[in-house]
Write a protein that holds these residues in place. Structure first.
Motif, mmCIF file in Angstrom:
data_model
loop_
_atom_site.group_PDB
_atom_site.id
_atom_site.type_symbol
_atom_site.label_atom_id
_atom_site.label_comp_id
_atom_site.label_asym_id
_atom_site.label_seq_id
_atom_site.Cartn_x
_atom_site.Cartn_y
_atom_site.Cartn_z
ATOM 1 N N ARG A 1 -23.433 34.734 23.839
ATOM 2 C CA ARG A 1 -23.146 33.341 24.053
ATOM 3 C C ARG A 1 -24.138 32.573 22.952
ATOM 4 N NH1 ARG A 1 -25.601 31.269 27.966
ATOM 5 N NH2 ARG A 1 -26.574 33.024 28.961
ATOM 6 N N TYR A 2 -24.918 33.047 22.263
ATOM 7 C CA TYR A 2 -25.573 32.231 21.045
ATOM 8 C C TYR A 2 -25.039 32.957 19.810
ATOM 9 C CZ TYR A 2 -28.771 30.656 24.443
ATOM 10 O OH TYR A 2 -29.316 29.928 25.629
ATOM 11 N N GLY A 3 -25.239 34.347 19.524
ATOM 12 C CA GLY A 3 -24.690 34.768 18.364
ATOM 13 C C GLY A 3 -25.131 34.243 17.072
ATOM 14 N N ARG A 4 -24.590 34.742 15.895
ATOM 15 C CA ARG A 4 -25.099 34.540 14.668
ATOM 16 C C ARG A 4 -24.908 33.022 14.158
ATOM 17 N NH1 ARG A 4 -28.498 36.502 10.944
ATOM 18 N NH2 ARG A 4 -27.843 36.118 8.839
ATOM 19 N N ASP A 5 -23.990 32.266 14.591
ATOM 20 C CA ASP A 5 -23.800 30.907 14.587
ATOM 21 C C ASP A 5 -24.953 29.954 14.843
ATOM 22 O OD1 ASP A 5 -21.430 31.750 13.095
ATOM 23 O OD2 ASP A 5 -20.059 31.091 14.668
ATOM 24 N N THR B 1 -27.856 30.590 12.718
ATOM 25 C CA THR B 1 -27.705 30.362 11.426
ATOM 26 C C THR B 1 -27.984 28.638 11.532
ATOM 27 O OG1 THR B 1 -26.267 31.682 10.722
ATOM 28 C CG2 THR B 1 -26.163 29.846 9.356
ATOM 29 N N ARG B 2 -27.442 27.979 12.173
ATOM 30 C CA ARG B 2 -27.496 26.613 12.589
ATOM 31 C C ARG B 2 -29.174 26.168 12.704
ATOM 32 N NH1 ARG B 2 -24.804 25.991 16.810
ATOM 33 N NH2 ARG B 2 -26.390 25.520 18.395
ATOM 34 N N VAL B 3 -29.655 26.843 13.573
ATOM 35 C CA VAL B 3 -31.131 26.645 13.898
ATOM 36 C C VAL B 3 -31.841 26.811 12.477
ATOM 37 C CG1 VAL B 3 -33.394 27.472 15.021
ATOM 38 C CG2 VAL B 3 -31.109 27.373 16.024
ATOM 39 N N GLN B 4 -31.503 27.700 11.923
ATOM 40 C CA GLN B 4 -32.399 28.013 10.312
ATOM 41 C C GLN B 4 -32.043 26.885 9.545
ATOM 42 O OE1 GLN B 4 -31.027 31.647 9.136
ATOM 43 N NE2 GLN B 4 -32.074 32.782 10.877
ATOM 44 N N ASN C 1 -34.636 33.654 4.357
ATOM 45 C CA ASN C 1 -34.048 32.781 5.263
ATOM 46 C C ASN C 1 -34.040 33.121 6.740
ATOM 47 O OD1 ASN C 1 -32.490 30.395 6.104
ATOM 48 N ND2 ASN C 1 -30.623 31.283 6.129
ATOM 49 N N ALA C 2 -35.031 32.427 7.595
ATOM 50 C CA ALA C 2 -35.303 32.850 8.930
ATOM 51 C C ALA C 2 -36.137 31.832 9.538
ATOM 52 C CB ALA C 2 -36.526 33.998 8.763
ATOM 53 N N ALA C 3 -35.621 31.790 10.900
ATOM 54 C CA ALA C 3 -36.096 30.822 11.671
ATOM 55 C C ALA C 3 -37.684 30.633 11.702
ATOM 56 C CB ALA C 3 -35.608 30.784 13.176
ATOM 57 N N GLU C 4 -38.308 31.819 11.646
ATOM 58 C CA GLU C 4 -39.832 32.161 11.869
ATOM 59 C C GLU C 4 -40.325 32.003 10.619
ATOM 60 O OE1 GLU C 4 -37.460 34.308 15.055
ATOM 61 O OE2 GLU C 4 -37.764 34.251 12.648
ATOM 62 N N LYS C 5 -41.183 31.128 10.448
ATOM 63 C CA LYS C 5 -41.833 30.654 9.091
ATOM 64 C C LYS C 5 -43.172 31.620 8.899
ATOM 65 C CE LYS C 5 -38.885 27.268 8.222
ATOM 66 N NZ LYS C 5 -38.233 27.405 9.675
#
Length: 386
Positions: A23-27, A30-33, A204-208
């Motif tokens: 329901r979340y997935g890669r898209d 990617t958008r959050v990142q 490229n990751a959401a976690e810095k």
């Protein structure tokens, strides 16, 4: 009796997590990142379903299960393109250490919040000059009356900006021998003298990633986790789950990339034949699948040993699992990109970015060379060169 064959409950857990993650997935990730954010919605919903704290004690709001179940959750989220890196850190490392060695007050304060996702904890062990050698850690803690003063530096610490505190690995001086012993401290995010600097990563990751400076950070006695003299035992109680979870992270990523490649190879037609019919395409993908499955089997063994309380056996298996998963992930991602050809480098298909991410499983939290050292010395009994 634990078995390497998954139970119906574990298979049901995989199915449920996979359906949830889709329901979340890669898209979504990617958008959050791209927005510079953090997948908070995914994290909190996963926590609400009991996935984030599945390994934590029931009396503190957790699922009462183990690293086996937590690794299943992370792998399946990764397999649908939505892994949560902080699962390796917050519930697996920090939650485990506090569960096993924390005081009642520390457990009451942290475990319910870690389980329901409302608080996160980061983990700081790596130092600029120590690298993978945790025996060379120079962050030191000295007593000042009833308090501790913590001084040192850490690098490549994930998610400090979103974590409420960081579990810092330092060393205390033994009054009798003068030697330094490992110790663990909970350092609040807003502690005086505790500063962070973001590291400019090409990953490229959401976690810095952050570099931390601790300049005589004053901490109360209650910030020390566990026994001052048993730090090494406590440290490796967190590092074994870290290796198991990193393996699960890598396997999930490899499965995601492989799944995209297989889907493409079935549909992409050249000279009236799907490219997947050609052995030059099919065989490398089959090999990648085999290697991921072998890594998954060792990961399960490591998790089962750890959950059974066999820290020594889990240490060997967890290192092997992390090594195998890192290698399998890199090869699976590389072959997936190669299978798609030019399309493998496009943003539309979204797997080229995994080339860099896959390398992390080879490097962190311990390099493959250090794992080979461990197996050489601990498993094979070969002498050390250092």
């Amino acid at each position: 009796m634990p078995t390497l064959l998954e139970s119906d409950e574990h298979q049901a857990l995989r199915t449920a997590v996979s359906a949830f993650g889709r329901r979340y997935g890669r898209d979504y990730l990617t958008r959050v990142q791209e927005e510079g954010g953090y997948p908070k919605d995914l994290w909190l919903e996963a926590a609400g379903l009991g996935y984030i704290g599945v390994n934590l004690p029931e009396r503190y709001g957790g699922g009462g299960a183990g690293i086996t179940e937590l690794s299943i959750v992370l792998e399946e989220l990764g397999a649908v393109g939505a892994p949560l890196l902080m699962m390796i850190v917050s519930p697996a490392i920090c939650g485990t250490v506090i569960s096993r060695f924390g005081t009642d007050a520390q457990k009451d304060e942290w475990l319910p919040a870690l389980a329901d996702g409302t608080r996160l904890m980061a983990f700081g062990i790596t130092e600029p000059d120590a690298g993978s050698n945790s025996h060379r850690i120079t962050t030191t803690a000295r007593r000042d009356g009833a308090d501790w003063l913590l001084t040192g530096r850490k690098v490549f610490v994930s998610g400090v900006d979103i974590a409420d505190a960081t579990l810092i690995v330092g060393r205390t001086e033994d009054a009798r021998t003068g030697s330094l012993k490992p110790c663990l401290f909970i350092v609040p995010r807003d502690a005086d003298g505790f500063t962070r600097r973001p590291i400019d990563m090409e990953l490229n990751a959401a976690e810095k990633q952050f570099e931390l400076t601790l300049d005589e950070v004053r901490l109360p006695q209650e910030a020390l986790v566990g026994d001052e003299g048993a730090g090494l035992l406590q440290l490796f109680a967190g590092l074994n789950p870290e290796r198991v979870m990193t393996a699960a992270f890598a396997i999930g990523m490899g499965r995601y990339a492989l799944g995209r490649a297989v889907e493409y190879a079935r549909e992409r037609t050249v000279w009236k034949t799907p490219i997947g019919a050609h052995q030059a395409i099919a065989h490398p993908l089959a090999q990648a699948h085999i290697e991921l499955e072998l890594a998954r089997l060792m990961t399960r063994k490591a998790a089962l040993l750890y959950d059974a309380g066999d820290d020594v056996g889990a240490g060997e298996a967890a290192n092997m699992a992390k090594y195998a998963a890192g290698e399998a992930c890199v090869r699976a991602v590389d072959q997936a990109v190669h299978t798609l050809g030019g399309n493998g480098l496009t943003r539309e298909f979204g797997i080229a970015s995994l080339i860099t991410a896959a390398r992390v499983a080879r490097i962190a939290p311990v390099s493959r060379e250090m794992i080979l050292n461990y197996v050489s010395h601990q498993s094979l009994g070969l002498p050390k060169s250092y």
